[in-house]
Design a protein around this motif. Sequence first.
Motif, PDB file in Angstrom:
ATOM      1  N   GLN A  38      -5.278   0.252   5.474  1.00  0.00           N
ATOM      2  CA  GLN A  38      -5.619   0.397   4.065  1.00  0.00           C
ATOM      3  C   GLN A  38      -6.320  -0.870   3.563  1.00  0.00           C
ATOM      4  O   GLN A  38      -7.337  -0.807   2.870  1.00  0.00           O
TER       5      GLN A  38
ATOM      6  N   GLY B 156      -2.956   6.916   2.588  1.00  0.00           N
ATOM      7  CA  GLY B 156      -1.985   6.968   1.504  1.00  0.00           C
ATOM      8  C   GLY B 156      -1.027   8.130   1.694  1.00  0.00           C
ATOM      9  O   GLY B 156       0.188   8.004   1.497  1.00  0.00           O
TER      10      GLY B 156
ATOM     11  N   ARG C 170       2.972   7.830   2.248  1.00  0.00           N
ATOM     12  CA  ARG C 170       3.847   8.409   1.233  1.00  0.00           C
ATOM     13  C   ARG C 170       4.786   9.452   1.848  1.00  0.00           C
ATOM     14  O   ARG C 170       5.967   9.507   1.535  1.00  0.00           O
TER      15      ARG C 170
ATOM     16  N   ALA D 206       0.539   2.796  -1.219  1.00  0.00           N
ATOM     17  CA  ALA D 206      -0.812   3.210  -1.592  1.00  0.00           C
ATOM     18  C   ALA D 206      -0.894   3.596  -3.066  1.00  0.00           C
ATOM     19  O   ALA D 206      -1.975   3.902  -3.573  1.00  0.00           O
ATOM     20  N   SER D 207       0.253   3.548  -3.737  1.00  0.00           N
ATOM     21  CA  SER D 207       0.323   4.092  -5.091  1.00  0.00           C
ATOM     22  C   SER D 207      -0.653   3.417  -6.056  1.00  0.00           C
ATOM     23  O   SER D 207      -1.472   4.082  -6.712  1.00  0.00           O
TER      24      SER D 207
ATOM     25  N   GLU E 139      -4.383   3.883  -4.959  1.00  0.00           N
ATOM     26  CA  GLU E 139      -4.857   5.247  -5.207  1.00  0.00           C
ATOM     27  C   GLU E 139      -5.100   5.499  -6.690  1.00  0.00           C
ATOM     28  O   GLU E 139      -6.096   6.113  -7.076  1.00  0.00           O
TER      29      GLU E 139
END
Lengths: 548, 607, 292
Positions: free
Chosen positions: B539, B566, B570, B582-583, B586
């Motif tokens: 990422q 992501g 998750r 990744a929250s 994203e």
Amino acid sequence: MFGAGGGTSAYQEIEDTDLIILWGSNARETHPIFFHHLLKGKKNGARMYAIDPRRTSSVAWADVWLGLEVGSDVALANTIGREIIAAGLCNTAFIERATTGFDAYKAAVESYTLERGEQLTSVKADVLREMAHAYARADRAQICWTLGITEHHNAVDNVFAIINLSLLTGHVGRWGSGLVPLRGQNNVQGGGDMGAIPNKFVGGQDVEDPALRATFEREYGTSVPDTRGWHLSQMFEAMEHGELKTVFVLGENPMQSEADAKRTRRLLEGLEHLVVQDIFLTKTADVAHVVLPAAASWCESEGTVTSSERRVQRVRKALHPPGQAKDDLEILTLLAKKLGKDWGAPTAAEVWQEVQRLSPWHGGMSYERLEAENGLQWPCPTLDHPGSPTLHTRLWSDPVEGARAGFQVVHHSPPVDTLTDEFPLRLTTGRRLDSFNTGVQTGGYTSPLRHGERIEVSPEDAVRLGVVAGEVVRVVSRRGAIVAPIKIDPGLRAGLTFMTMHFPDEVETNILTIDAVDPKSGTAEFKAAAIRIEKLGVPETVGAGGAR
Amino acid sequence: MDLHLIPGATASAEERAAIDAAIAAVIGTGPGTRHMLLPALHAAQSCAGWISEGALNHICAQLSVPPAEAYGVATFYHLFSTECQAPRVVHVCDDIACRVKGAQGLCRSLEATFGPAGSGTEATWKRSPCLGYCEQAPAALVQHAGASPVEHTITHATLTVLETAVSTGEVPGPSGRAVPQAQGPRDPGLRLLRRVGVADPASLDDYRAHGGYQALRRALDIGPEAVLREIIDSKLLGRGGAAFPTGRKWEAVARSPVRPHYLVCNADESEPGTFKDRVLMEEDPFALIEAMTIAGLAIGAEQGFIYIRGEYPRATARLQYAIAKATRRGFLGDNIGGAGARFHLNLRRGAGAYICGEETSLFNSLEGFRGEPRNKPPFPVQSGLFHKPTVINNVETLVNVIDIVLEGGPAYAGIGTASSSGTKLFCLSGCVAKPGVYEVPFGMTLRGLLDLAGGVEGGRALQAILLGGAAGVFVTPDELDMPLTFEGTRAAAATLGSGVVMVFDDRVDLGDILIRIASFFRDESCGQCVPCRIGTIRQEEALHRLVAARTSGDRLTEQTLIADLGRVMRDASICGLGQTAASAVESALKKIPFDSRRSLTAGPEGN
Amino acid sequence: MNAVPLPFVRTVEVTIDGRTVRVPEGTTIINACKTIGIDTPTLCYLENLTPVNVCRVCVVEVEGSRVLVPACSRPVDPGMVIHTDSDRVRHSRKLVFELLGSSVDLSTAEPRFKADMEKYGAAPERLAPSGHSDHGAPATVQQPVKIDNDLYVRDYSKCVLCYKCVEACGTDAQHTFAIAVAGRGFGATISTEFDTDLPDSACVYCGNCIGVCPTGALMFKTEHDMRAAGTWDESRQTATDTICPYCGVGCTLSLHVQDNTIVKVTSPNDHDVTEGHLCIKGRFGWQFVQNR
């Protein structure tokens, strides 16, 4: 005592026990995979006692260490037994129903008070007491032992002393309660089971029993001597007296494995005819008149071996033997033919069928079942019998099926090789993880753990003798002398030293050991020699020494 | 066990003494010896400035821990070094809040003066993740190893101050105020912050003079069952981020037949942008101790632990002092309040690992293992610390217990909203006029909170707000009417998380912030599960390419890749770290118009 | 009549991919799947080790669960509704294979691994595009092979960090604890203390770590050397079970033989004496039959 020569428990039982006594065994190094099972037992909550003069890597896992004097095992066992009786912790119902000889035993151990036990063994009285009570009170308990029990002049007495404890408490014949002698070689159990001992036919059947002998005579079509043969030590005695002049050695290397190596060499060299059948040209083969090159039984031929848990398992041919080497079975049939008996060319499976026919222990163990069921544990008399993980369950039937188990009166007898001012140190011998006996097999691979032979001494003795790690010293016993480098082991108590016999070509440890043998088993007292250590005139060091 | 120690390595007399003292201080507080490993490693580190082979040998011999395992534990934590390093280390925070306040420039200057991070024999500097002093950014932590180790936090750091700290070890006294509501006209609505700035945190008498230990008295009077009832009735939800009903946790443990029960306070406040628990512990340590004592009695735990992050030297010292004092005065121990109640409290320090804020990682860390999360179920109430039933609560959650016991559960439930009862502490930082901890009843809007803090610093235009921390989400200026409740943020696909409200004005290079968040997760992943261990680094790499406009293929391919990463993090990560790694990224990529992310077109500033 | 009551085993009913299955209480999802022939990919799971559920290729979707759950370790609950081939499951499995494939040398991994990668359409190269980053090439776990003894080599460029070797060296079998996971995150590796060479470590060369390694990161030196020389050829190898020639425990050895030469030794995981584990003598002490 039980009428059968085998451990009473399956390995898995130690995973389900409450108390483990490891007695005269460094299983962490000598039986590592059994030790995995033991560790599972510990993880499942078992309390562990280790009885060993040395603080070995096995001892390091114990909750309690009983660091006894070499050769004081009977005294220790009798003290435990006396304390169990005195504290009223005997399993009286079991004793009454399933044993004989309790009164004599009780009288015999009466003098082994905790105080006397401490005097004889050097183990503190309160530790002896604690173990006695814990063993007697445990729901399930296992005693495991190895050569620390059997390589003594009173080996069989040692074993009896331990068995007495199991009878006293009923810790035998139930899942999780038993006696586990760990065999030193992959088929010691099987060899004995197959009749390769002086007094038994296959299946533990006594040669001196006329009815049994008749069965075998019928099967073999020949007469069978009605007296037991010699065990190994008696054979050497017989050589000494000129009674034994021809010897056929299969897969042994007595030249290096026997105590008092000087005497062994003299006797073997004095034979009229010595035949050695081996996969190696051993030191014994060196002096043989005829050498028969054999295939390695575990990977170059077919057959079975029997493990310490009485499990018969298949060995299989994975490699073609080199050169002229032949399968043991083929050599023996060829030999028989030369001697005038044509046995044809039986396969291992066909020989096994004879075992099934003659041995009730093995009757139900067909090759098909051995293949399918990962081996079977004797007794397994019939094809529909599941085998017997636990031996002597009969002692728990009421009334007992078959003979009761008898207590045996045994007494403390210190090592033959006494400590004196001239020979003030006790030498005990043993084995290391990566090597095996005289090293003929393990010498074939390069082990990063191997550092050659050393005489291990306690830090206190190193200071007293003024020696340092790696220093080469002379080690002298009443029988001879060798030189070896020093290793300092904090796991040894002052006065105790240790060596192995893994590197006889470099350091012939058995020059030092005594051939005092147990009259019943024929085992020599490898575990207890008296020695002194002398500094060499010119300081000389070998290797780094002592790092590990 | 048959331990094999490192050949030929022995500890110095000083190391041995420090390690032995650390072990003696925690002996008997947990089963066996393994739980003493982390305190012992701390002692070795703060004595010599690193964990030497000799020190590790000594620890392993004392605790019967295999050296390879102890080494695996030591190398898990930022604040431990297994290589010889300078005894004085200045850890300079370059995380998001400090970044906004010029941390990057400070680091570049330090590098020019003192060489690369970690170099130097007497003293050195290092980059650090968030130190929890975001309201007084930029911050740094100075550690000086030795026979009497010294640790200080530097706030509002300037280059001169940092250079002096590296060169001489001298640091200025504490500066700045963390609670704007306690200054000037004091906000009368403060509950959790009631005593902050009023009572002396070092005085038990002063604590009592300001209402302290009345709740414990009532708890002893009404008994554990009634306390439990009050907590359930209060509808108190956990403030650590997961918002689980506290009463349900307590009840499950209180009813468990398996013994012993444990109480753990999660004071490993490591979410970037979060500092509220630090303020509570620094300014009102006895409140946490009282609350934990009540909790311990209610759930049948006789041993409690506070696991505090390693970067909080002042809070650690104040709590340590307060625990000792409360014990001496009979508020902790075997006969609390003369009523025969028994509760012991032990303070344990983390050593620089965000993941240890995850409750099961915290247990492993406290037990002396690597701070790797456990798979759930089983949940802590069934199998927690030392695999026994455990209540683990955040500091803020616990401090609420005091008012709940005093005023009763139903009264407490009347504060805030129906689904989010009570007040909430928010941590405002970044480009905000009056940064600090704010306490407001649940239900205030984000706009209202921002206004309370004086709005965007200098009246500049708001670009975005990071809500909930690095594991939270970015919200945009058009979302300011979002009510700050658990249910309100959930409806807006956001989260309150740990109460972080980090403000970014229109000058902030958001691309740089996103990369810093991504590298934070890459650094802090424990490495246990594949999605997080490799996903976080992929990422970060993809973001670098995207921000540098050097994408592989087109932008869409890169964005698809980031979305794919992501999703697997998750869905398939073991714990909350990976699941939220990744929250923020994203949400930024989704919500913020492409062109407004200046860096995405202009290239990163100063990378 | 002499009836012995059988221990009562509670069973639970679950739904897997639309099919109803009844299994004993406590059964893991993976074993429940097995009963109806559903094969689950695994990497860090082995029947003789405690599940660590770190690789996450076995994840399945359980209705009501926010995240996917590891089939290898999660026991079924009554009424559980499980999907083993949903879009989410396929996505996660594919990505896990891609993540590993993009960072680890899988050239000697178990054949099963390659088959599973294909099955899930994993394309690792998309995660690690070369030549596009100004931060250097995408990270991998590449590092030099460790050859510090004559018995086995450690090539951590092939390590997927499944923890199996640590478990076999530690609490699941050998209890020697010579190795542990050190470091953190992507930098985490299997290591001795201070990364010391094996001869200085606690290692006792039981080789149980080799026995459980799924990728060939841990390899007999014999195999390593033969591969280097280009002579390793599994199609010419046989595996024969026999019993160890050393102590009296009776461990089953599987002798892997190529051209009448033993090239490596394993033990069956399902044999109740060894459970797949051996000691140095059984694992490496066979050279003597080949000193011909």
